[in-house]
Design a protein around this motif. Structure first.
Motif, short mmCIF file in Angstrom:
data_model
loop_
_atom_site.label_atom_id
_atom_site.label_comp_id
_atom_site.label_asym_id
_atom_site.label_seq_id
_atom_site.Cartn_x
_atom_site.Cartn_y
_atom_site.Cartn_z
N ALA A 298 0.54 -0.98 -0.63
CA ALA A 298 0.19 0.05 -0.11
C ALA A 298 0.75 1.31 -0.20
O ALA A 298 0.59 1.62 -0.47
N ALA A 299 2.08 1.11 1.38
CA ALA A 299 3.12 1.91 0.95
C ALA A 299 3.79 2.70 -0.99
O ALA A 299 4.15 3.30 -1.29
N GLN A 300 4.11 1.38 -1.19
CA GLN A 300 4.37 1.42 -3.04
C GLN A 300 3.60 2.48 -3.73
O GLN A 300 3.64 3.28 -4.60
N THR A 301 2.34 2.03 -3.31
CA THR A 301 0.87 2.64 -4.60
C THR A 301 0.32 3.88 -3.57
O THR A 301 -0.49 4.39 -4.28
N GLN A 302 1.32 3.81 -2.77
CA GLN A 302 0.08 5.52 -2.08
C GLN A 302 -0.92 5.17 -1.51
O GLN A 302 -1.81 6.56 -1.53
N ASP A 303 -0.92 4.02 -1.54
CA ASP A 303 -2.40 3.82 -0.85
C ASP A 303 -3.12 4.11 0.17
O ASP A 303 -3.36 3.23 1.10
N VAL A 304 -3.22 5.18 1.04
CA VAL A 304 -3.48 5.48 2.25
C VAL A 304 -4.68 4.91 3.48
O VAL A 304 -4.59 4.14 4.05
N ALA A 305 -5.82 4.29 2.14
CA ALA A 305 -7.15 3.97 3.50
C ALA A 305 -6.68 2.48 2.94
O ALA A 305 -7.00 1.92 4.07
N LYS A 306 -5.26 2.06 2.15
CA LYS A 306 -5.71 0.15 2.69
C LYS A 306 -3.88 0.36 3.63
O LYS A 306 -4.46 -0.75 4.19
N LEU A 307 -3.53 1.66 3.47
CA LEU A 307 -2.91 2.23 4.32
C LEU A 307 -3.57 1.60 5.49
O LEU A 307 -2.62 1.45 7.03
N LYS A 308 -3.73 2.81 6.68
CA LYS A 308 -4.45 2.87 7.30
C LYS A 308 -4.88 1.29 8.16
O LYS A 308 -5.13 1.41 9.40
N SER A 309 -5.98 0.86 6.65
CA SER A 309 -6.22 -0.54 7.37
C SER A 309 -5.83 -1.88 7.90
O SER A 309 -6.24 -2.62 8.82
N ALA A 310 -4.86 -1.55 7.08
CA ALA A 310 -3.66 -2.41 7.93
C ALA A 310 -3.31 -2.13 8.79
O ALA A 310 -2.48 -3.17 9.75
N ALA A 311 -2.89 -1.23 8.83
CA ALA A 311 -2.10 0.01 10.55
C ALA A 311 -2.62 -0.61 11.31
O ALA A 311 -2.25 -1.84 13.03
N ALA A 312 -4.53 -0.94 11.22
CA ALA A 312 -5.09 -0.53 11.91
C ALA A 312 -4.81 -2.47 12.79
O ALA A 312 -4.77 -2.86 13.77
N LEU A 313 -4.93 -3.21 11.54
CA LEU A 313 -5.21 -4.49 11.90
C LEU A 313 -4.33 -5.19 13.09
O LEU A 313 -3.75 -6.15 14.12
N LEU A 314 -2.92 -4.66 12.25
CA LEU A 314 -1.81 -4.55 12.79
C LEU A 314 -1.92 -4.42 14.50
O LEU A 314 -1.26 -4.63 15.59
N GLN A 315 -1.99 -2.79 14.85
CA GLN A 315 -2.31 -2.54 15.57
C GLN A 315 -3.03 -2.86 17.10
O GLN A 315 -2.57 -2.83 18.54
N SER A 316 -4.35 -2.97 16.81
CA SER A 316 -5.46 -3.64 17.89
C SER A 316 -5.12 -5.19 17.67
O SER A 316 -5.00 -5.92 19.46
N ASP A 317 -4.47 -6.34 16.79
CA ASP A 317 -4.38 -7.83 16.56
C ASP A 317 -2.82 -8.37 17.27
O ASP A 317 -2.72 -9.41 17.99
N TYR A 318 -2.03 -7.21 16.61
CA TYR A 318 -0.01 -7.86 16.81
C TYR A 318 0.15 -6.48 17.06
O TYR A 318 1.78 -6.05 17.04
N ALA A 319 0.17 -5.71 17.82
CA ALA A 319 0.55 -5.05 19.10
C ALA A 319 1.87 -4.67 19.27
O ALA A 319 2.76 -3.99 19.79
N ALA A 320 2.90 -6.15 20.03
CA ALA A 320 3.70 -6.03 20.68
C ALA A 320 4.06 -6.29 19.53
O ALA A 320 5.73 -6.46 20.25
N THR A 321 4.17 -7.18 18.32
CA THR A 321 5.00 -7.16 17.47
C THR A 321 5.60 -5.82 16.71
O THR A 321 5.05 -4.85 17.28
N ALA A 322 7.30 -5.70 16.29
CA ALA A 322 7.48 -4.67 15.04
C ALA A 322 7.31 -4.15 14.94
O ALA A 322 7.24 -2.89 13.97
N TYR A 323 6.40 -4.85 13.66
CA TYR A 323 5.76 -4.67 12.87
C TYR A 323 4.37 -3.24 12.75
O TYR A 323 4.43 -3.38 12.41
N ALA A 324 3.47 -3.64 14.07
CA ALA A 324 3.35 -2.45 14.23
C ALA A 324 3.81 -1.06 14.33
O ALA A 324 2.86 -0.16 13.87
N ALA A 325 5.40 -1.22 15.23
CA ALA A 325 5.51 0.19 15.41
C ALA A 325 5.76 0.82 13.84
O ALA A 325 5.96 1.88 13.32
N ASP A 326 6.76 -0.19 12.93
CA ASP A 326 6.55 0.45 11.97
C ASP A 326 5.80 0.54 10.55
O ASP A 326 5.88 1.42 9.71
#
Length: 209
Positions: free
Chosen positions: A63-91
């Motif tokens: 999503a970052a490569q295609t500059q798709d902010v909506a998809k970025l927000k969705s994927a980032a939200a999933l990481l923050q809700s389900d995988y917040a303890a991983t480094a991937y969420a912060a990245d």
């Protein structure tokens, strides 16, 4: 089988020992075994979580490569809700903030950076988030908010970056004296021939005086 007196005494002593301490020792062994299995199980759980988070983060990168902010927000939200303890969420939050800023979606950028500040334990990542938040506030001409952001605690390795940006904020605000002091302090924090030295010196020279 017949035992001599010494052997019988040893047997009786062992029986007495196990009668007195057997339950305690057995309980301790069980507790250690449970703790070990729990530790190993948690390790497997963490590995599984990281593996799943990596799959979601691949969507973030795409999503970052295609500059798709909506998809970025969705994927980032999933990481923050389900995988917040991983480094991937912060990245993901930092990457989403970067793309959102480039697309002039400052609200999304601030939301992602604020999540990092509030939820991430890595001090370097938090420092980066503070710097980027201050940059957004400078862009919005919220000078006092930017200065407050740059006053937050951070690792000493970031001192020069914080002071340099503080100089930019003061300069934009029209406070040349404070800008000079910040740039001079930033230069003093740089070690050796840092690539930022000439850049900061140029800004200091441009202020005159």
């Amino acid at each position: 089988m017949a035992y001599d007196l010494q052997e019988q005494e040893q047997i009786d002593s062992m029986k007495a020992f196990w009668q007195q301490w057997g339950k305690l020792i057995g309980g301790a062994v069980l507790a250690i075994s449970v703790a070990y299995l729990g530790y190993k199980g948690y390790g497997y759980y963490q590995a599984a979580q990281a593996s799943k988070a990596a799959v979601v983060f691949a969507d973030v990168e795409q999503a970052a490569q295609t500059q798709d902010v909506a998809k970025l927000k969705s994927a980032a939200a999933l990481l923050q809700s389900d995988y917040a303890a991983t480094a991937y969420a912060a990245d993901a939050a930092l990457l989403a903030a970067k793309v959102a800023f480039e697309k002039n979606d400052l609200a999304t950028a601030q939301t992602q950076l604020s999540w990092v500040v509030q939820n991430v334990k890595d001090e370097a990542m938090v420092a980066v988030a503070h710097l980027r938040l201050a940059t957004i506030q400078l862009d919005q001409k919220h000078y006092d908010a930017a200065i407050a952001e740059l006053g937050q605690a951070h690792p000493s390795a970031f001192d020069a970056l914080f002071l340099d940006l503080k100089g930019d904020v003061h300069a934009a605000k029209g406070d040349k004296a404070a800008a000079r002091d910040a740039y001079k302090a930033a230069l003093a924090k740089l070690v050796g021939e840092s690539p930022n030295r000439q850049f900061i010196q140029t800004k200091l020279d441009a202020l005159g005086g």
